[in-house]
Design a protein around this motif. Structure first.
Motif, PDB file in Angstrom:
ATOM      1  N   VAL A  58       0.701  -0.808  -0.011  1.00 27.73           N
ATOM      2  CA  VAL A  58       0.056   0.189  -0.082  1.00 27.73           C
ATOM      3  C   VAL A  58       0.869   1.026   0.122  1.00 27.73           C
ATOM      4  O   VAL A  58       2.035   1.021   0.484  1.00 27.73           O
ATOM      5  CB  VAL A  58      -1.108   0.036   1.306  1.00 27.73           C
ATOM      6  CG1 VAL A  58      -1.635   1.864   1.472  1.00 27.73           C
ATOM      7  CG2 VAL A  58      -1.843  -0.962   1.290  1.00 27.73           C
ATOM      8  N   GLU A  59       0.759   2.404  -0.699  1.00 22.60           N
ATOM      9  CA  GLU A  59       1.507   3.697  -1.234  1.00 22.60           C
ATOM     10  C   GLU A  59       1.499   4.186   0.165  1.00 22.60           C
ATOM     11  O   GLU A  59       1.126   4.299   0.944  1.00 22.60           O
ATOM     12  CB  GLU A  59       0.961   4.263  -1.553  1.00 22.60           C
ATOM     13  CG  GLU A  59       0.155   4.149  -3.299  1.00 22.60           C
ATOM     14  CD  GLU A  59      -0.778   2.751  -3.559  1.00 22.60           C
ATOM     15  OE1 GLU A  59      -1.232   2.900  -2.122  1.00 22.60           O
ATOM     16  OE2 GLU A  59      -1.748   3.034  -4.376  1.00 22.60           O
ATOM     17  N   SER A  60       2.809   4.489   0.663  1.00 20.78           N
ATOM     18  CA  SER A  60       3.277   4.950   2.209  1.00 20.78           C
ATOM     19  C   SER A  60       1.708   6.421   2.163  1.00 20.78           C
ATOM     20  O   SER A  60       1.816   6.660   3.078  1.00 20.78           O
ATOM     21  CB  SER A  60       4.841   5.871   1.558  1.00 20.78           C
ATOM     22  OG  SER A  60       5.000   4.481   1.957  1.00 20.78           O
ATOM     23  N   SER A  61       1.873   7.830   1.084  1.00 21.69           N
ATOM     24  CA  SER A  61       1.038   9.032   1.087  1.00 21.69           C
ATOM     25  C   SER A  61      -0.437   7.803   1.715  1.00 21.69           C
ATOM     26  O   SER A  61      -1.083   8.542   2.740  1.00 21.69           O
ATOM     27  CB  SER A  61       0.865   9.791  -0.097  1.00 21.69           C
ATOM     28  OG  SER A  61      -0.055   8.453  -0.280  1.00 21.69           O
ATOM     29  N   TRP A  62      -1.173   6.926   1.383  1.00 26.74           N
ATOM     30  CA  TRP A  62      -2.343   6.543   1.577  1.00 26.74           C
ATOM     31  C   TRP A  62      -1.934   6.272   3.253  1.00 26.74           C
ATOM     32  O   TRP A  62      -3.741   6.106   3.881  1.00 26.74           O
ATOM     33  CB  TRP A  62      -2.532   5.706   0.822  1.00 26.74           C
ATOM     34  CG  TRP A  62      -4.545   4.916   1.098  1.00 26.74           C
ATOM     35  CD1 TRP A  62      -4.691   5.608  -0.279  1.00 26.74           C
ATOM     36  CD2 TRP A  62      -4.452   4.302   1.916  1.00 26.74           C
ATOM     37  NE1 TRP A  62      -6.314   5.400   0.779  1.00 26.74           N
ATOM     38  CE2 TRP A  62      -6.479   3.862   1.094  1.00 26.74           C
ATOM     39  CE3 TRP A  62      -3.801   3.286   3.109  1.00 26.74           C
ATOM     40  CZ2 TRP A  62      -6.971   3.317   2.264  1.00 26.74           C
ATOM     41  CZ3 TRP A  62      -5.135   3.035   3.783  1.00 26.74           C
ATOM     42  CH2 TRP A  62      -6.310   2.860   4.232  1.00 26.74           C
ATOM     43  N   ILE A  63      -1.445   5.467   3.496  1.00 32.61           N
ATOM     44  CA  ILE A  63      -1.339   4.870   4.816  1.00 32.61           C
ATOM     45  C   ILE A  63      -1.068   6.233   5.788  1.00 32.61           C
ATOM     46  O   ILE A  63      -1.961   5.872   6.618  1.00 32.61           O
ATOM     47  CB  ILE A  63      -0.143   3.695   5.075  1.00 32.61           C
ATOM     48  CG1 ILE A  63      -0.155   2.691   4.533  1.00 32.61           C
ATOM     49  CG2 ILE A  63      -0.202   3.330   6.510  1.00 32.61           C
ATOM     50  CD1 ILE A  63       1.376   1.404   4.253  1.00 32.61           C
ATOM     51  N   LEU A  99       6.075   3.870   9.762  1.00 33.47           N
ATOM     52  CA  LEU A  99       6.369   3.204   8.438  1.00 33.47           C
ATOM     53  C   LEU A  99       7.930   2.799   7.997  1.00 33.47           C
ATOM     54  O   LEU A  99       7.978   1.483   8.039  1.00 33.47           O
ATOM     55  CB  LEU A  99       6.454   4.300   6.692  1.00 33.47           C
ATOM     56  CG  LEU A  99       4.852   4.586   6.963  1.00 33.47           C
ATOM     57  CD1 LEU A  99       4.822   5.616   5.484  1.00 33.47           C
ATOM     58  CD2 LEU A  99       4.461   3.387   6.171  1.00 33.47           C
ATOM     59  N   SER A 100       8.637   3.159   8.865  1.00 29.97           N
ATOM     60  CA  SER A 100      10.398   2.592   9.042  1.00 29.97           C
ATOM     61  C   SER A 100       9.929   1.012   9.666  1.00 29.97           C
ATOM     62  O   SER A 100      10.663   0.270   9.101  1.00 29.97           O
ATOM     63  CB  SER A 100      11.327   3.294   9.191  1.00 29.97           C
ATOM     64  OG  SER A 100      11.812   4.436   8.035  1.00 29.97           O
ATOM     65  N   TYR A 101       9.336   1.528  10.758  1.00 33.01           N
ATOM     66  CA  TYR A 101       9.165   0.114  11.777  1.00 33.01           C
ATOM     67  C   TYR A 101       8.952  -1.047  10.466  1.00 33.01           C
ATOM     68  O   TYR A 101       8.330  -2.427  10.513  1.00 33.01           O
ATOM     69  CB  TYR A 101       8.455   0.391  12.958  1.00 33.01           C
ATOM     70  CG  TYR A 101       8.003  -0.360  13.659  1.00 33.01           C
ATOM     71  CD1 TYR A 101       8.820  -1.794  14.199  1.00 33.01           C
ATOM     72  CD2 TYR A 101       6.547  -1.332  14.189  1.00 33.01           C
ATOM     73  CE1 TYR A 101       8.937  -2.894  14.534  1.00 33.01           C
ATOM     74  CE2 TYR A 101       6.231  -2.093  14.508  1.00 33.01           C
ATOM     75  CZ  TYR A 101       8.040  -3.047  15.292  1.00 33.01           C
ATOM     76  OH  TYR A 101       7.142  -3.919  16.098  1.00 33.01           O
ATOM     77  N   LEU A 102       7.521  -0.363  10.218  1.00 29.47           N
ATOM     78  CA  LEU A 102       6.574  -1.201   8.820  1.00 29.47           C
ATOM     79  C   LEU A 102       7.243  -1.673   8.295  1.00 29.47           C
ATOM     80  O   LEU A 102       6.726  -3.406   7.692  1.00 29.47           O
ATOM     81  CB  LEU A 102       4.963  -0.136   8.938  1.00 29.47           C
ATOM     82  CG  LEU A 102       3.505   0.051   9.793  1.00 29.47           C
ATOM     83  CD1 LEU A 102       3.231   0.813   8.937  1.00 29.47           C
ATOM     84  CD2 LEU A 102       2.932  -0.990  10.509  1.00 29.47           C
TER      85      LEU A 102
END
Length: 566
Positions: A78-83, A127-130
């Motif tokens: 899934v795109e980072s911006s969406w998350i 996000l880095s952790y995910l």
């Protein structure tokens, strides 16, 4: 309504979409590009792990679905911006009818709380952790019950008029505007009090709120954040308050603030501490608290969820009765089961977790010497047991009440499938974490799966709920009162915290009458509480004053509505 029509109706209502939009199928030709913008810096990953554990881990993990979806592999699909957009404001994304928000709507029926306060660097760290969880697990077949209670609750046709009665001041610029969870009356008076978890205790004087106890000034370590079941969650007055000035609050502070009275192995983090405080007013009649306070007990939990949500005295107990002056405390498992520590919540009365406790605030024979263990408690003199435990086996006993006959009841919010109303009896085991409602759950397996009871079930000694409803009907149960008059006279009313859907039952004739729904009329128009409260969730609570008048409260805008009793 049949199952197919129910699903079609649900798809039109975004409240049923909730967290599922995070977990979707994706295009193979996009896979190599997704996540290329995410940093792999080790320090950023460490920061993201802390943020995830503090804000997300109660509902999400990387092994299985629970309250929310399994997030393993999410940032690779899934795109980072969406998350980021979804974390900041899930409701706004859902309202765009994004396809991710519809694909698995059947699985999750609540809104994820918004986290607008997270800075961009925080979102990048998360996000880095995910992104360290690279692969989605193999899809396993659903072997549990897909629809544990297929019957649909019928509508009674009863509609009760509402009128706006009062409103608490906003304690935040975002919904919920006022985090009220309880209305209570000081015994022997007509004084009505309501809490705001972030602020303290208000008294309604002439329908206007007056801040009686500014708890954040007096307990500066108190913490309450959006989406967290924390802050000053409950309060109650001693039955002799008018004489002794005593009342009690439950609030949260960060883990490690002080040495706790009850904890667990240091291999499990301590995220929050729940504290019971006794307050003594110099003048019980004063409009603003002035006096002293002392801490009765402090308990560690590993998350921000289902901790100490209820304090109560038995209002029907008279001087000389067994319950008189004894404080009941509803204490959930605090997320222990989700943290893979189900052995602490499945404790058979050896721990204070997952229990309804009963203590004597005026005694001193407790382990910390600050309160008493009533000799009539079931485990008061049993070696290896926690003497405070009155009954056990609850995930989140968020509301305790007594009917007109003195019978004790508690609502218990379920994990993924079933909501419960239990009749509470001393020393009984109510199933959690090996049961959810009248169904088997494996606390060491997949939480979202439940199974029919087996023939040898009696050997487990579970006392089952007198009312159970699955998440097709409501997502989080909250109890009200036995209605003293009006079209629902004699009926027990309750509802769904999130959607505000309203139910009633005759507790004296459940077998024949069952559970039915009812509704409200506001300014001459039939209206749902979700629409009336103007938010994405109602955060429903009930209240009652000294005359028996019943109220409906909503955290969304801090409004208090008066129910017609005619």
């Amino acid at each position: 309504m049949d199952k197919q029509n129910h699903k079609q109706a649900s798809m039109k209502n975004p409240i049923f979409l909730g967290l599922i939009s995070l977990f979707i199928f994706f295009s193979c030709n996009q896979k190599s590009e997704i996540g290329s913008d995410i940093s792999k810096d080790s320090e950023q990953i460490k920061a993201g792990k802390v943020l995830f554990e503090n804000n997300c881990s109660t509902c999400h993990n990387f092994e299985q679905k629970g309250i929310g979806p399994n997030l393993s592999g999410l940032s690779h699909t899934v795109e980072s911006s969406w998350i980021k957009d979804f974390i900041k404001n899930p409701a706004a994304v859902i309202e765009t009818n994004d396809p991710r928000a519809v694909q698995l709507f059947e699985d999750y029926k609540i809104y994820m709380p918004a986290f607008p306060s997270l800075a961009e660097k925080d979102l990048d760290a998360i996000l880095s952790y995910l992104h360290t969880y690279e692969h989605l697990p193999d899809s396993l077949p659903q072997i549990g019950l897909e629809d544990p209670i297929p019957d649909t609750v019928p509508d009674s046709g009863i509609r009760v008029e509402l009128e706006l009665f009062s409103q608490l001041p906003a304690s935040d610029a975002e919904h919920p505007m006022a985090k009220m969870t309880k209305m209570d009356v000081a015994p022997g008076t007509d004084r009505v009090f309501i809490n705001d978890q972030r602020v303290g205790l208000y008294e309604l004087i002439g329908k206007k709120p007056n801040l009686y106890l500014p708890i954040t000034d007096l307990k500066p370590e108190l913490v309450s954040k959006p989406g967290w079941a924390t802050g000053m969650a409950s309060f109650t007055f001693h039955p002799e308050f008018t004489k002794n000035g005593l009342f009690y609050t439950a609030h949260t502070e960060p883990g490690g603030t002080q040495l706790s009275d009850y904890g667990y192995s240091d291999t499990i983090r301590v995220f929050m501490q729940w504290i019971v405080t006794e307050w003594k007013a110099d003048d019980p009649k004063a409009a603003v608290f002035a006096g002293s306070n002392r801490e009765l007990v402090r308990i560690d939990i590993p998350s921000q969820a289902h901790g100490m949500q209820e304090l109560a005295f038995n209002p029907s107990a008279k001087s000389g009765d067994e319950d008189y002056g004894l404080l009941f405390i509803g204490f959930g498992d605090g997320g222990l089961t989700e943290k893979r520590a189900a052995y602490l919540s499945d404790n058979k009365g050896t721990k204070v977790y997952s229990s309804i406790l009963r203590i004597d605030p005026k005694g001193n024979n407790s382990p910390n010497g600050k309160y008493g263990i009533p000799p009539t408690n079931p485990y008061a003199t049993v070696a290896g047991k926690a003497g405070e435990v009155y009954a056990y086996g609850f995930r989140n006993p968020n509301r305790i009440f007594w009917d007109n006959k003195g019978n004790m009841f508690a609502t218990d919010i379920g994990q993924h499938s079933v909501e419960e109303l239990n009749k509470i009896e001393k020393g009984k085991f109510y199933g959690w974490p090996i049961r959810e409602g009248r169904f088997i759950m494996n606390p060491f397996g997949k939480f979202r799966e439940i199974f029919p009871l087996q023939e040898d079930d009696e050997k487990f000694g579970v006392t089952y709920p007198i009312i159970q409803l699955d998440h097709d009907e409501l997502a989080a149960i909250f109890a009200g009162y036995i209605m003293p008059s009006g079209p629902l006279q004699g009926k027990f009313i309750f509802g769904d915290i999130l959607s505000g859907r309203l139910f009633f039952a005759d507790l004296d004739d459940l077998e024949n009458s069952g559970v039915q729904t009812w509704g409200v009329i506001y300014e001459g128009k039939e209206i749902s509480l979700l629409e009336l409260c103007g938010g994405k969730r109602v955060d429903l609570k009930f209240g009652q004053d000294a005359s028996g008048q019943v109220y409906i409260m909503s955290k969304t805008e801090g409004k208090i509505f008066k129910l017609s009793m005619n």
